[in-house]
Design a protein around this motif. Sequence first.
Motif, PDB file in Angstrom:
ATOM      1  N   GLN A   2     -72.736  85.905  12.231  1.00  0.00           N
ATOM      2  CA  GLN A   2     -74.096  86.228  12.668  1.00  0.00           C
ATOM      3  C   GLN A   2     -74.926  84.970  12.894  1.00  0.00           C
ATOM      4  OE1 GLN A   2     -75.716  88.994   9.849  1.00  0.00           O
ATOM      5  NE2 GLN A   2     -74.230  90.576  10.327  1.00  0.00           N
ATOM      6  N   SER A   3     -74.723  83.962  12.052  1.00  0.00           N
ATOM      7  CA  SER A   3     -75.435  82.704  12.218  1.00  0.00           C
ATOM      8  C   SER A   3     -75.026  82.007  13.514  1.00  0.00           C
ATOM      9  CB  SER A   3     -75.160  81.792  11.017  1.00  0.00           C
ATOM     10  OG  SER A   3     -75.805  80.538  11.166  1.00  0.00           O
ATOM     11  N   LEU A   4     -73.731  82.013  13.807  1.00  0.00           N
ATOM     12  CA  LEU A   4     -73.242  81.414  15.051  1.00  0.00           C
ATOM     13  C   LEU A   4     -73.809  82.121  16.272  1.00  0.00           C
ATOM     14  CD1 LEU A   4     -69.498  80.827  14.100  1.00  0.00           C
ATOM     15  CD2 LEU A   4     -71.099  79.053  14.821  1.00  0.00           C
ATOM     16  N   LEU A   5     -73.820  83.445  16.235  1.00  0.00           N
ATOM     17  CA  LEU A   5     -74.298  84.217  17.381  1.00  0.00           C
ATOM     18  C   LEU A   5     -75.795  84.061  17.568  1.00  0.00           C
ATOM     19  CD1 LEU A   5     -72.129  87.400  16.795  1.00  0.00           C
ATOM     20  CD2 LEU A   5     -71.922  85.797  18.700  1.00  0.00           C
ATOM     21  N   ALA A   6     -76.540  83.994  16.477  1.00  0.00           N
ATOM     22  CA  ALA A   6     -77.988  83.819  16.578  1.00  0.00           C
ATOM     23  C   ALA A   6     -78.337  82.464  17.177  1.00  0.00           C
ATOM     24  CB  ALA A   6     -78.628  83.978  15.199  1.00  0.00           C
ATOM     25  N   ALA A   7     -77.525  81.453  16.876  1.00  0.00           N
ATOM     26  CA  ALA A   7     -77.814  80.107  17.344  1.00  0.00           C
ATOM     27  C   ALA A   7     -77.319  79.846  18.765  1.00  0.00           C
ATOM     28  CB  ALA A   7     -77.194  79.079  16.390  1.00  0.00           C
ATOM     29  N   PHE A   8     -76.130  80.360  19.109  1.00  0.00           N
ATOM     30  CA  PHE A   8     -75.506  79.972  20.380  1.00  0.00           C
ATOM     31  C   PHE A   8     -75.199  81.132  21.326  1.00  0.00           C
ATOM     32  CE2 PHE A   8     -74.123  76.818  17.162  1.00  0.00           C
ATOM     33  CZ  PHE A   8     -74.802  75.728  17.673  1.00  0.00           C
ATOM     34  N   GLY A   9     -75.303  82.356  20.848  1.00  0.00           N
ATOM     35  CA  GLY A   9     -75.096  83.508  21.716  1.00  0.00           C
ATOM     36  C   GLY A   9     -73.694  83.605  22.281  1.00  0.00           C
ATOM     37  N   VAL A  10     -73.593  84.123  23.506  1.00  0.00           N
ATOM     38  CA  VAL A  10     -72.306  84.349  24.145  1.00  0.00           C
ATOM     39  C   VAL A  10     -71.519  83.053  24.327  1.00  0.00           C
ATOM     40  CG1 VAL A  10     -71.222  85.034  26.317  1.00  0.00           C
ATOM     41  CG2 VAL A  10     -72.975  86.484  25.302  1.00  0.00           C
ATOM     42  N   LEU A  11     -72.200  81.978  24.684  1.00  0.00           N
ATOM     43  CA  LEU A  11     -71.528  80.688  24.879  1.00  0.00           C
ATOM     44  C   LEU A  11     -70.821  80.251  23.599  1.00  0.00           C
ATOM     45  CD1 LEU A  11     -70.932  78.203  26.613  1.00  0.00           C
ATOM     46  CD2 LEU A  11     -73.107  77.237  25.839  1.00  0.00           C
ATOM     47  N   GLY A  12     -71.447  80.501  22.463  1.00  0.00           N
ATOM     48  CA  GLY A  12     -70.855  80.135  21.186  1.00  0.00           C
ATOM     49  C   GLY A  12     -69.543  80.852  20.921  1.00  0.00           C
ATOM     50  N   VAL A  13     -69.441  82.086  21.395  1.00  0.00           N
ATOM     51  CA  VAL A  13     -68.205  82.846  21.212  1.00  0.00           C
ATOM     52  C   VAL A  13     -67.041  82.149  21.911  1.00  0.00           C
ATOM     53  CG1 VAL A  13     -67.027  85.035  21.678  1.00  0.00           C
ATOM     54  CG2 VAL A  13     -69.413  85.041  20.938  1.00  0.00           C
ATOM     55  N   GLY A  14     -67.257  81.764  23.155  1.00  0.00           N
ATOM     56  CA  GLY A  14     -66.207  81.085  23.900  1.00  0.00           C
ATOM     57  C   GLY A  14     -65.813  79.763  23.273  1.00  0.00           C
ATOM     58  N   VAL A  15     -66.798  78.988  22.821  1.00  0.00           N
ATOM     59  CA  VAL A  15     -66.517  77.680  22.228  1.00  0.00           C
ATOM     60  C   VAL A  15     -65.769  77.828  20.909  1.00  0.00           C
ATOM     61  CG1 VAL A  15     -67.573  75.621  21.220  1.00  0.00           C
ATOM     62  CG2 VAL A  15     -68.480  76.563  23.350  1.00  0.00           C
ATOM     63  N   VAL A  16     -66.215  78.763  20.074  1.00  0.00           N
ATOM     64  CA  VAL A  16     -65.564  78.959  18.776  1.00  0.00           C
ATOM     65  C   VAL A  16     -64.128  79.428  18.945  1.00  0.00           C
ATOM     66  CG1 VAL A  16     -65.545  80.427  16.711  1.00  0.00           C
ATOM     67  CG2 VAL A  16     -67.663  79.338  17.452  1.00  0.00           C
ATOM     68  N   LEU A  17     -63.890  80.372  19.845  1.00  0.00           N
ATOM     69  CA  LEU A  17     -62.528  80.859  20.050  1.00  0.00           C
ATOM     70  C   LEU A  17     -61.630  79.768  20.622  1.00  0.00           C
ATOM     71  CD1 LEU A  17     -62.946  84.517  21.346  1.00  0.00           C
ATOM     72  CD2 LEU A  17     -62.738  83.659  19.031  1.00  0.00           C
ATOM     73  N   PHE A  18     -62.188  78.932  21.486  1.00  0.00           N
ATOM     74  CA  PHE A  18     -61.406  77.815  22.022  1.00  0.00           C
ATOM     75  C   PHE A  18     -61.001  76.870  20.893  1.00  0.00           C
ATOM     76  CE2 PHE A  18     -60.854  73.555  23.642  1.00  0.00           C
ATOM     77  CZ  PHE A  18     -60.080  73.737  24.780  1.00  0.00           C
TER      78      PHE A  18
END
Length: 222
Positions: free
Chosen positions: A19-35
């Motif tokens: 939730q902290s990651l999504l609040a800070a970076f949104g959809v872009l954060g999902v792609g970066v984290v999974l990469f």
Amino acid sequence: MIAPQQLASQLAVNVLDAQSLLAAFGVLGVGVVLFAETGLLIGFFLPGDSLLFTAGLLCTGTADRGVKLSLAPLLVAAAVGALAGSQCGYLLGRKAGGALLARSRSQRLHEGAQRAEELLERYGFAKAIVLARFVPVVRTVLNPMAGALGVPLRTFTVSQVAGGLVWSIGLTLAGYALGSSVPNIDKYLLPVIALIVIVSLVPLAAELLRSRRAAKAKEARG
């Protein structure tokens, strides 16, 4: 220009909390984290399963977290991050993995390489690569190990794309479906995420059980 409050939020992000990651970076954060989780060995600790499920939940707007994501861009970011990360990990392992293993004095690294090789030999390249997607840490390690151990590029690519799409899109849609159908699901988010992680291990557990039964049957015949 990034607002001071937004910058402070990003700097204070907890990378272990979805939730902290999504609040800070949104959809872009999902792609970066999974990469990072699937392509870089340093990303083994990142919360891939819970991130995907929570992101899907936040697309419904039912979670009271002040975050609302769009489903279509999220699915694209999740798939691209997961697939590109795995391919990158494989290529890095193929280019430098053998040399790194030969030069390394780390017993843990060599043991990890041996376990990865055993997994690939036991289940076959395709099945091992697909199953690895659903196991935290294993999905990080197996990609560069597959490259270092000489898994054919075509076999790896087809398998990781199949497993990656099922994993990334499946967990995201599971979160979206549950958030759309269950009122106030946000109150039960942590136990639901724990359940999702457990369920994601079912394919590997079933395959391990089948393999053990087959080995016992073979021993009995022998």
